[in-house]
Scaffold this active site. Structure first.
Site: not given
Ligand SMILES: NC(=O)c1ccc[n+]([C@@H]2O[C@H](COP(=O)([O-])OP(=O)(O)OC[C@H]3O[C@@H](n4cnc5c(N)ncnc54)[C@H](OP(=O)(O)O)[C@@H]3O)[C@@H](O)[C@H]2O)c1
Length: 277
Positions: A51, A109
């Site tokens: 990241y 990861h």
């Molecule tokens: N281990 C892995 O392989 C892996 C893969 C993918 C992700 N991850 C981890 O999982 C975390 C979360 O996943 P993600 O970032 O892919 O997706 P997510 O948390 O499902 O969605 C994030 C998106 O949703 C928006 N959002 C957040 N809260 C909201 C709300 N209350 N209402 C409307 N929109 C909202 C955010 O925008 P805003 O920021 O503008 O609010 C962003 O565009 C990552 O940040 C990372 O730490 C791990």
């Protein structure tokens, strides 16, 4: 808003029922977003070498003023650092970037099966824990058979498996395997990266019943399944909305109805074939 509750991992460590995803939170704005989340009550920050924001995460932890022992930092070993010694060196590299004495949870990861070194990498993490560099160790994107292999080869059960999980991909079989082995499930992309999930009529109906938002219904579903979601938000209001999910309880029927939205993986990231370096 109620405080975010915690559970106990299989190694005795505490672990929040909800944390903050930090993918794409970088620079000064990223640090500010993480500090605002900590002020709201988040206690778990999820980062990774890939990241490229471990520096910002460490800075947010120091700037927040919350005692170090009350915050959990989780990071991850990238595919290019697989191997026993490489894993230990990777953990040390993360500690340097974070500028912290200890990482609270360190994950592999991706398993990258064609590389064939995830068991060696796991052995490196076991040693890193023995050396006191990390407190808890776990994996991400591991299948049942990969988890079984780690356990059989080393006798050490991962504390956590962080996987794609949201109402479109509820991972029922893998969650049952985790429950059987005392592995805590963690949900990545818990909001399905916003997508059309939040427009589902069912979620709007449930949100009306409980006087919450569809997002809060989704996050409560995760916590009631026994998984720790790590929604990412850069916005203080949305961070608060996402953390404020512990004052209502969905019924078993409602949980099952949300799980019935299942479609499968959204981005094709099947750990048997998808690899990340
Ligand atoms: N281990 C892995 O392989 C892996 C893969 C993918 C992700 N991850 C981890 O999982 C975390 C979360 O996943 P993600 O970032 O892919 O997706 P997510 O948390 O499902 O969605 C994030 C998106 O949703 C928006 N959002 C957040 N809260 C909201 C709300 N209350 N209402 C409307 N929109 C909202 C955010 O925008 P805003 O920021 O503008 O609010 C962003 O565009 C990552 O940040 C990372 O730490 C791990």
């Amino acid at each position: 808003m109620s405080a975010i509750p915690s559970v106990t991992l299989n190694d005795g460590a505490w672990f929040p029922e909800l944390g903050l995803g930090t993918y794409n939170l970088r620079g000064t704005e990223g640090v500010e977003a993480m500090v605002s989340a900590i002020e709201t009550g988040y206690r778990l920050l999820d980062t990774a070498v890939n990241y490229e924001n471990e520096r910002e995460v460490g800075e947010a932890v120091r700037r927040s003023g919350v005692p170090r022992d009350e915050l959990l930092v989780a990071s991850k070993i990238p595919g290019r650092h697989h191997g026993r010694q490489e894993a230990i060196d990777s953990v040390k590299g993360s500690l340097g970037m974070l500028d912290l004495d200890r990482i609270d949870l360190h994950l592999i990861h991706w398993p990258n099966p064609s590389v064939g070194r995830y068991v060696d990498t796991w052995q490196g993490l076991i040693e890193a824990r023995q050396q006191g560099l990390v407190r808890s160790i776990g994996v991400s994107n591991f299948t049942e058979s990969m988890l079984t292999e780690l356990i059989e080869e080393t006798g050490v059960v991962p504390a956590v498996n962080q996987v794609e999980l949201h109402p479109y991909f509820p991972q029922e079989r893998l969650r049952a395997f985790h429950a059987q082995h005392g592995i805590r499930t963690e949900s990545w992309s818990p909001l399905a990266r916003r997508s059309e999930l939040l427009t589902e009529q069912l979620l709007h109906e449930l949100a009306t019943i409980y006087e919450v938002t569809p997002t809060q219904v989704v996050l409560r579903w995760h916590t009631q399944l026994g998984s720790t979601p790590i929604p990412k938000s850069s916005d203080p209001d949305r961070q608060r909305e996402n953390a404020d999910v512990f004052d209502f309880t969905l019924t078993e029927e409602q949980i099952a109805a949300i799980s019935a939205l299942e479609r499968g993986r959204l981005w094709g990231a099947d750990p048997d074939t998808h690899e990340e370096m």
